[in-house]
Design a protein around this motif. Sequence first.
Motif, mmCIF file in Angstrom:
data_model
loop_
_atom_site.group_PDB
_atom_site.id
_atom_site.type_symbol
_atom_site.label_atom_id
_atom_site.label_comp_id
_atom_site.label_asym_id
_atom_site.label_seq_id
_atom_site.Cartn_x
_atom_site.Cartn_y
_atom_site.Cartn_z
ATOM 1 N N PRO A 1 5.572 8.765 -17.298
ATOM 2 C CA PRO A 1 5.151 9.971 -18.030
ATOM 3 C C PRO A 1 4.031 10.685 -17.282
ATOM 4 O O PRO A 1 3.269 10.066 -16.549
ATOM 5 C CB PRO A 1 4.649 9.414 -19.367
ATOM 6 N N GLY A 2 3.974 11.976 -17.454
ATOM 7 C CA GLY A 2 2.940 12.774 -16.813
ATOM 8 C C GLY A 2 3.531 14.042 -16.231
ATOM 9 O O GLY A 2 4.747 14.257 -16.257
ATOM 10 N N PRO A 3 2.667 14.886 -15.700
ATOM 11 C CA PRO A 3 3.144 16.142 -15.122
ATOM 12 C C PRO A 3 4.077 15.882 -13.922
ATOM 13 O O PRO A 3 3.838 14.976 -13.118
ATOM 14 C CB PRO A 3 1.871 16.842 -14.657
ATOM 15 N N LEU A 4 5.105 16.679 -13.826
ATOM 16 C CA LEU A 4 6.084 16.508 -12.760
ATOM 17 C C LEU A 4 5.435 16.630 -11.379
ATOM 18 O O LEU A 4 5.757 15.862 -10.462
ATOM 19 C CB LEU A 4 7.215 17.535 -12.901
ATOM 20 N N GLY A 5 4.521 17.564 -11.214
ATOM 21 C CA GLY A 5 3.853 17.735 -9.930
ATOM 22 C C GLY A 5 3.101 16.487 -9.498
ATOM 23 O O GLY A 5 3.116 16.112 -8.326
ATOM 24 N N LEU A 6 2.445 15.841 -10.455
ATOM 25 C CA LEU A 6 1.715 14.610 -10.160
ATOM 26 C C LEU A 6 2.677 13.493 -9.754
ATOM 27 O O LEU A 6 2.431 12.769 -8.787
ATOM 28 C CB LEU A 6 0.882 14.189 -11.363
ATOM 29 N N LEU B 1 5.719 13.820 -8.507
ATOM 30 C CA LEU B 1 6.311 14.133 -7.201
ATOM 31 C C LEU B 1 5.328 13.864 -6.068
ATOM 32 O O LEU B 1 5.701 13.296 -5.037
ATOM 33 C CB LEU B 1 6.773 15.590 -7.157
ATOM 34 N N SER B 2 4.077 14.253 -6.258
ATOM 35 C CA SER B 2 3.086 14.041 -5.200
ATOM 36 C C SER B 2 2.802 12.553 -5.008
ATOM 37 O O SER B 2 2.625 12.096 -3.877
ATOM 38 C CB SER B 2 1.807 14.813 -5.480
ATOM 39 N N LEU B 3 2.776 11.783 -6.086
ATOM 40 C CA LEU B 3 2.581 10.344 -5.984
ATOM 41 C C LEU B 3 3.724 9.709 -5.200
ATOM 42 O O LEU B 3 3.501 8.899 -4.291
ATOM 43 C CB LEU B 3 2.477 9.723 -7.375
ATOM 44 N N SER B 4 4.945 10.083 -5.526
ATOM 45 C CA SER B 4 6.107 9.522 -4.837
ATOM 46 C C SER B 4 6.125 9.920 -3.365
ATOM 47 O O SER B 4 6.381 9.089 -2.484
ATOM 48 C CB SER B 4 7.398 9.974 -5.513
ATOM 49 N N LEU B 5 5.851 11.180 -3.091
ATOM 50 C CA LEU B 5 5.851 11.651 -1.707
ATOM 51 C C LEU B 5 4.754 10.971 -0.899
ATOM 52 O O LEU B 5 4.993 10.528 0.228
ATOM 53 C CB LEU B 5 5.684 13.167 -1.664
ATOM 54 N N MET B 6 3.569 10.865 -1.466
ATOM 55 C CA MET B 6 2.469 10.219 -0.748
ATOM 56 C C MET B 6 2.782 8.750 -0.477
ATOM 57 O O MET B 6 2.489 8.229 0.604
ATOM 58 C CB MET B 6 1.168 10.340 -1.538
ATOM 59 N N ALA B 7 3.377 8.074 -1.438
ATOM 60 C CA ALA B 7 3.741 6.671 -1.241
ATOM 61 C C ALA B 7 4.746 6.530 -0.101
ATOM 62 O O ALA B 7 4.641 5.619 0.729
ATOM 63 C CB ALA B 7 4.311 6.089 -2.526
ATOM 64 N N MET B 8 5.696 7.451 -0.033
ATOM 65 C CA MET B 8 6.693 7.374 1.032
ATOM 66 C C MET B 8 6.078 7.690 2.392
ATOM 67 O O MET B 8 6.381 7.019 3.389
ATOM 68 C CB MET B 8 7.865 8.289 0.713
ATOM 69 N N VAL B 9 5.191 8.680 2.442
ATOM 70 C CA VAL B 9 4.543 9.025 3.714
ATOM 71 C C VAL B 9 3.686 7.859 4.205
ATOM 72 O O VAL B 9 3.754 7.467 5.370
ATOM 73 C CB VAL B 9 3.704 10.309 3.558
ATOM 74 N N VAL B 10 2.894 7.281 3.317
ATOM 75 C CA VAL B 10 2.032 6.165 3.699
ATOM 76 C C VAL B 10 2.875 4.946 4.083
ATOM 77 O O VAL B 10 2.575 4.253 5.059
ATOM 78 C CB VAL B 10 1.032 5.836 2.569
ATOM 79 N N GLY B 11 3.925 4.683 3.334
ATOM 80 C CA GLY B 11 4.789 3.547 3.643
ATOM 81 C C GLY B 11 5.452 3.676 5.012
ATOM 82 O O GLY B 11 5.486 2.715 5.794
ATOM 83 N N VAL B 12 5.963 4.848 5.319
ATOM 84 C CA VAL B 12 6.582 5.063 6.634
ATOM 85 C C VAL B 12 5.520 4.996 7.724
ATOM 86 O O VAL B 12 5.759 4.437 8.802
ATOM 87 C CB VAL B 12 7.365 6.392 6.672
ATOM 88 N N PHE B 13 4.338 5.540 7.463
ATOM 89 C CA PHE B 13 3.251 5.472 8.440
ATOM 90 C C PHE B 13 2.937 4.021 8.797
ATOM 91 O O PHE B 13 2.837 3.664 9.970
ATOM 92 C CB PHE B 13 1.995 6.170 7.913
ATOM 93 N N TYR B 14 2.756 3.173 7.796
ATOM 94 C CA TYR B 14 2.421 1.780 8.066
ATOM 95 C C TYR B 14 3.583 1.030 8.706
ATOM 96 O O TYR B 14 3.361 0.142 9.536
ATOM 97 C CB TYR B 14 1.926 1.070 6.811
ATOM 98 N N SER B 15 4.796 1.357 8.345
ATOM 99 C CA SER B 15 5.923 0.700 9.010
ATOM 100 C C SER B 15 5.957 1.058 10.490
ATOM 101 O O SER B 15 6.283 0.227 11.329
ATOM 102 C CB SER B 15 7.246 1.058 8.332
ATOM 103 N N GLN B 16 5.580 2.288 10.823
ATOM 104 C CA GLN B 16 5.525 2.695 12.227
ATOM 105 C C GLN B 16 4.324 2.071 12.940
ATOM 106 O O GLN B 16 4.414 1.688 14.108
ATOM 107 C CB GLN B 16 5.476 4.217 12.348
ATOM 108 N N ALA B 17 3.198 1.979 12.249
ATOM 109 C CA ALA B 17 1.999 1.418 12.862
ATOM 110 C C ALA B 17 2.206 -0.038 13.270
ATOM 111 O O ALA B 17 1.714 -0.470 14.310
ATOM 112 C CB ALA B 17 0.822 1.533 11.903
ATOM 113 N N TYR B 18 2.917 -0.780 12.461
ATOM 114 C CA TYR B 18 3.173 -2.190 12.760
ATOM 115 C C TYR B 18 4.615 -2.419 13.190
ATOM 116 O O TYR B 18 5.105 -3.541 13.172
ATOM 117 C CB TYR B 18 2.837 -3.049 11.541
ATOM 118 N N GLY B 19 5.289 -1.355 13.602
ATOM 119 C CA GLY B 19 6.703 -1.429 13.931
ATOM 120 C C GLY B 19 7.027 -2.308 15.109
ATOM 121 O O GLY B 19 8.006 -3.067 15.090
ATOM 122 N N ASP B 20 6.236 -2.230 16.167
ATOM 123 C CA ASP B 20 6.524 -3.018 17.358
ATOM 124 C C ASP B 20 6.510 -4.506 17.030
ATOM 125 O O ASP B 20 7.407 -5.253 17.422
ATOM 126 C CB ASP B 20 5.505 -2.683 18.448
#
Length: 132
Positions: free
Chosen positions: A64-69, A71-90
């Motif tokens: 529950p909550g505003p749609l914008g919040l 969406l931004s939570l989901s997008l930020m989680a995906m950006v951070v998750g992909v960032f860390y997967s790349q940082a420790y990818g090797d």
Amino acid sequence: MAASEDKVRPGPVQWLRYSVGGRLPAELAPWVLKDATSRAWRWRLAARSLVYLIPLASVWLLLPGPLGLRLSLSLMAMVVGVFYSQAYGDESVELRVAKHGYEYGQARAVRRERENAADAEGWETYKAIYRS
């Protein structure tokens, strides 16, 4: 007619299991090395990380909550998750390759060898054009 190593690929269920850290059958070990050393290995790593992130982001969209919040939570989680997967990818790719029977560091060595060959080819092209 026997399938070549390039034609042997995991099925969708096997790929999902592989994406979350599972081991593939021994006959797919050459595919694992190819997956870890292809030119697009970083993109493949990002795709595997999305296997974890998409369900999590989908659940957050249902909160529950505003749609914008949401969406931004989901997008930020995906950006951070992909960032860390790349940082420790090797490291994660090396462990994945070692899990499938190859020597630790082999994927890195194959990628470095390919990069050195490309650099040498580029240097030869440069010398032919500008140093003749």
